[in-house]
Each structure stands twice: as structure tokens, then as C-alpha cells.
Write an enzyme that holds these catalytic residues in place. Sequence first.
Site, mmCIF file in Angstrom:
data_model
loop_
_atom_site.group_PDB
_atom_site.id
_atom_site.type_symbol
_atom_site.label_atom_id
_atom_site.label_comp_id
_atom_site.label_asym_id
_atom_site.label_seq_id
_atom_site.Cartn_x
_atom_site.Cartn_y
_atom_site.Cartn_z
ATOM 1 N N HIS A 87 3.370 -6.899 6.104
ATOM 2 C CA HIS A 87 4.734 -7.434 5.965
ATOM 3 C C HIS A 87 5.451 -6.707 4.821
ATOM 4 O O HIS A 87 4.844 -6.447 3.777
ATOM 5 C CB HIS A 87 4.649 -8.935 5.662
ATOM 6 C CG HIS A 87 5.919 -9.680 5.863
ATOM 7 N ND1 HIS A 87 7.051 -9.441 5.115
ATOM 8 C CD2 HIS A 87 6.236 -10.670 6.721
ATOM 9 C CE1 HIS A 87 8.015 -10.269 5.498
ATOM 10 N NE2 HIS A 87 7.561 -11.021 6.480
ATOM 11 N N GLY A 131 -0.347 -8.756 7.312
ATOM 12 C CA GLY A 131 0.171 -9.146 8.626
ATOM 13 C C GLY A 131 -0.086 -8.112 9.702
ATOM 14 O O GLY A 131 -0.136 -8.444 10.883
ATOM 15 N N TYR A 161 -1.061 -18.050 3.727
ATOM 16 C CA TYR A 161 -1.184 -17.739 5.137
ATOM 17 C C TYR A 161 -0.777 -18.950 5.972
ATOM 18 O O TYR A 161 -0.048 -19.837 5.473
ATOM 19 C CB TYR A 161 -2.555 -17.144 5.498
ATOM 20 C CG TYR A 161 -2.335 -16.029 6.511
ATOM 21 C CD1 TYR A 161 -1.581 -14.924 6.143
ATOM 22 C CD2 TYR A 161 -2.787 -16.105 7.811
ATOM 23 C CE1 TYR A 161 -1.301 -13.932 7.062
ATOM 24 C CE2 TYR A 161 -2.535 -15.094 8.721
ATOM 25 C CZ TYR A 161 -1.779 -14.013 8.341
ATOM 26 O OH TYR A 161 -1.486 -13.021 9.255
HETATM 27 O O1 YXS Z 1 7.342 2.639 -5.142
HETATM 28 P P1 YXS Z 1 7.930 3.008 -3.792
HETATM 29 O O2 YXS Z 1 9.367 2.627 -3.623
HETATM 30 O O3 YXS Z 1 7.598 4.427 -3.390
HETATM 31 O O4 YXS Z 1 7.190 2.061 -2.687
HETATM 32 C C1 YXS Z 1 5.777 2.130 -2.571
HETATM 33 C C2 YXS Z 1 5.318 0.715 -2.241
HETATM 34 O O5 YXS Z 1 6.006 -0.292 -2.961
HETATM 35 C C3 YXS Z 1 5.694 0.646 -0.759
HETATM 36 N N1 YXS Z 1 4.906 -0.370 -0.078
HETATM 37 C C4 YXS Z 1 5.418 -1.503 0.400
HETATM 38 N N2 YXS Z 1 6.684 -1.986 0.378
HETATM 39 C C5 YXS Z 1 6.872 -3.202 0.963
HETATM 40 N N3 YXS Z 1 5.897 -3.921 1.544
HETATM 41 C C6 YXS Z 1 4.622 -3.456 1.591
HETATM 42 N N4 YXS Z 1 3.680 -4.172 2.218
HETATM 43 C C7 YXS Z 1 4.340 -2.194 0.993
HETATM 44 N N5 YXS Z 1 3.218 -1.440 0.831
HETATM 45 C C8 YXS Z 1 3.588 -0.335 0.187
HETATM 46 O O6 YXS Z 1 5.410 1.926 -0.216
HETATM 47 C C9 YXS Z 1 5.480 2.907 -1.278
HETATM 48 C C10 YXS Z 1 4.151 3.640 -1.348
HETATM 49 O O7 YXS Z 1 3.189 2.644 -1.745
HETATM 50 P P2 YXS Z 1 2.043 3.009 -2.793
HETATM 51 O O8 YXS Z 1 2.610 3.854 -3.879
HETATM 52 O O9 YXS Z 1 1.375 1.744 -3.167
HETATM 53 O O10 YXS Z 1 1.089 3.900 -1.874
HETATM 54 P P3 YXS Z 1 -0.491 4.057 -2.038
HETATM 55 O O11 YXS Z 1 -0.860 5.112 -1.096
HETATM 56 O O12 YXS Z 1 -0.832 4.177 -3.478
HETATM 57 O O13 YXS Z 1 -1.103 2.681 -1.542
HETATM 58 C C11 YXS Z 1 -0.958 2.346 -0.164
HETATM 59 C C12 YXS Z 1 -1.344 0.858 -0.040
HETATM 60 C C13 YXS Z 1 -1.014 0.392 1.385
HETATM 61 C C14 YXS Z 1 -2.856 0.686 -0.356
HETATM 62 C C15 YXS Z 1 -0.506 0.051 -1.073
HETATM 63 O O14 YXS Z 1 0.872 0.395 -0.889
HETATM 64 C C16 YXS Z 1 -0.663 -1.422 -0.914
HETATM 65 O O15 YXS Z 1 -1.669 -2.037 -1.316
HETATM 66 N N6 YXS Z 1 0.359 -2.052 -0.240
HETATM 67 C C17 YXS Z 1 0.341 -3.485 -0.039
HETATM 68 C C18 YXS Z 1 -0.594 -3.823 1.123
HETATM 69 C C19 YXS Z 1 -0.574 -5.347 1.365
HETATM 70 O O16 YXS Z 1 -1.165 -6.113 0.587
HETATM 71 N N7 YXS Z 1 0.137 -5.753 2.402
HETATM 72 C C20 YXS Z 1 0.319 -7.197 2.727
HETATM 73 C C21 YXS Z 1 1.809 -7.516 2.638
HETATM 74 S S1 YXS Z 1 2.082 -9.257 2.776
HETATM 75 C C22 YXS Z 1 1.653 -9.596 4.379
HETATM 76 O O17 YXS Z 1 1.411 -8.726 5.190
HETATM 77 C C23 YXS Z 1 1.576 -11.024 4.800
HETATM 78 C C24 YXS Z 1 2.741 -11.846 4.349
HETATM 79 S S2 YXS Z 1 0.069 -11.712 4.217
HETATM 80 O O18 YXS Z 1 -0.057 -11.261 2.815
HETATM 81 O O19 YXS Z 1 0.192 -13.124 4.297
HETATM 82 O O20 YXS Z 1 -0.957 -11.147 5.046
#
Ligand code: YXS
Length: 282
Positions: A87, A131, A161
Site C-alpha cells: 500500500h 498489501g 490489519y
Molecule cells: O525517498 P523516496 O521519495 O525516493 O521514496 C522511497 C520510499 O519512500 C518509496 N516507498 C514507498 N512509498 C510509499 N509507500 C510504500 N509502501 C513505499 N515503499 C517504498 O519508494 C522510494 C524508494 O524506497 P527505498 O529508498 O526504501 O528503497 P529500498 O530499495 O531501500 O527499499 C525497498 C523496500 C521495499 C524494502 C522499502 O522501500 C520498504 O521497506 N518499503 C515499505 C514496504 C512495506 O512495509 N510496505 C507495506 C505498506 S503498508 C501496507 O501494504 C498495508 C497497509 S499493511 O501494512 O497493513 O500490510
Amino acid sequence: MNIENFTPPPTPPKGGNTLESRQHDLVLASLENRSGTIILNNPSRLNCLSHRLMEELMDALGALEQHGASVIIIRAAPGARVWSAGHDINELPAPRRDPLSYSDPLEMLLRSVQDCPVPVIAMVEGSVWGGACDLCCSCDMVIASDTATFAMTPAKIGIPYNPSGLMHFVNHIGLNKAKEMFFTAQPVSAQEAHNNGFVNDIVPGEQLESFTSKRAGHIAANAPLAVRAIKAQFRLLTRGALIDAETAERIQAIRRSVYDSEDYAEGIRAFKEKRPPQFKGK
Ligand code: YXS
């Protein structure tokens, strides 16, 4: 022949509203030999599930089915490091509003995949988060490259969740493995995901596309009415156990105590500020 929750394959509309006219930019849809493909096409934002991407994905699913697809593959672009980062955290609501309520775009997307009349295959390479794991769980099968990983991260962000989402995982991988994914929020390897039933097949990355295409071809070659009827029955039979009204209200109260909390706000703030969250348990 219209049976409730079951519609026969449509005859593709003649001319006029072609699939091409429905193209979007955050997803790319194509149809070949009754196999549809939807590519998540926002790699600069790690294909995170923004409201706009989710709306385009739902529209593409409907368009492909209406244009005669007997099976649909959802994938990222070849070689994706991140299949989807889950998400869009920037679009999660402020505290005191349910982040995953029934009518929110993510929940509508998950139901649109589960209710899609034809089988949907998640073809996964790269890492899958939050998500987006539930999106894979909502598909009818998952075919993953040997380097794919899957992480359920709501607890890492401070999100409670929701019941239907939790049951997706319990139904797919069992209670203990579902608890492990949610409580640890750690990535699960493709091998582990295959061991616990989340992933149907693990394939070397260079064979992923041909393997998935062959699987889709097997499905598309079968009787479309029968495949649709079987999918409709699976959907109705696996909607989960009934719970009484008071239990439903109690679950909502438990969830509200979390999304009303300071921790929920802290989890999102910490992500945006690129620092570890400091949860206080309130
Ligand atoms: O700093 P900039 O502007 O370049 O942006 C960064 C991150 O902020 C962005 N980004 C995201 N923006 C919005 N929503 C996200 N889910 C998201 N994930 C990443 O993308 C740019 C590059 O990210 P960065 O620098 O962290 O890249 P990386 O290669 O170091 O790491 C990649 C990840 C995917 C490991 C890391 O970005 C990460 O851990 N992202 C969050 C993954 C996550 O926890 N997703 C769950 C979102 S909440 C959801 O899905 C549900 C509501 S729930 O939680 O209930 O399941």
C-alpha cells in the site's frame, strides 16, 4: 445462462471500446490467445499500491475479462527488484480512521481479484510487501522466481490489519505460519512460501515467464464455463467461518484501539522520516 455469482464468458465487444482504448500508465494490459497480462508499471515508486494504480488494476481486470480473457496474469516488469512495495504509505489515512475498511481501494482490489470470473495468476519476481502479499494471496495461484520474497509488515508500521486479510493467510498457509509472518514482519523466502503453500511453483527467474505462460495456456485451453463455475464455487466455499455479531463488534473495537493510537501515527511518520519507529504501546 445467468446463475447468481456466475456469468458466462462474454462475447468481446465488436470494435469501439477496444482494450487499447482502456490503456493506463500505471498498469499495462494485453490479451493474447485468451490469456490476459497486467504489468504493474510504476517501478520508480516500487509499484506501490497507490489508489490510482489500484483503480487502474481493477479496471484492467474487468476490461480483460470483458474482452474474452480466460485467465489473467498479474506481474511486474521483467527483472523487477521489487514486485510491489505494498500500500502507498503516503495514502494511509490519519489516525482515528480505519486504514483498511471494507470500502477502501485495497480491500476493493482484493475482492475484485477474488471475484474475477476467471483465474488470476500472480507471477512474482522481486520482493513483495504488505498489501501486495495479500494481493498475491487473493490470486488463484502464485508462481514465483527462486529469489522472490514475501513480507507482511502491518505490525512494523503499527497497522492492525483486518479480519478478512488475516483469514486469507490462515486459509493459505495455516494459523502458525500466518502468525509468524504477521508477528515478525520479516521477509519469507520463495522456498519457505512454497513449503507453506503460499506459492504454487518456484521457477528460475529466466524461466518464469515461459513457465507462467504455459500454465495460463493450460487454463485457457479448458472449458471456460467449467473453469468459471469451479472458480465461483471455490470463492463461495472458502469465504470462511461465520462469526456472531458481538464477535464482529469486538474485533472492530480491537482494531480501532490500534488505528486510534499514537503508535499508528508514529509508524507512518517514522517511515516517511526514514528512521526506525519508536513505539510506546499507546
Ligand atoms: O525517498 P523516496 O521519495 O525516493 O521514496 C522511497 C520510499 O519512500 C518509496 N516507498 C514507498 N512509498 C510509499 N509507500 C510504500 N509502501 C513505499 N515503499 C517504498 O519508494 C522510494 C524508494 O524506497 P527505498 O529508498 O526504501 O528503497 P529500498 O530499495 O531501500 O527499499 C525497498 C523496500 C521495499 C524494502 C522499502 O522501500 C520498504 O521497506 N518499503 C515499505 C514496504 C512495506 O512495509 N510496505 C507495506 C505498506 S503498508 C501496507 O501494504 C498495508 C497497509 S499493511 O501494512 O497493513 O500490510
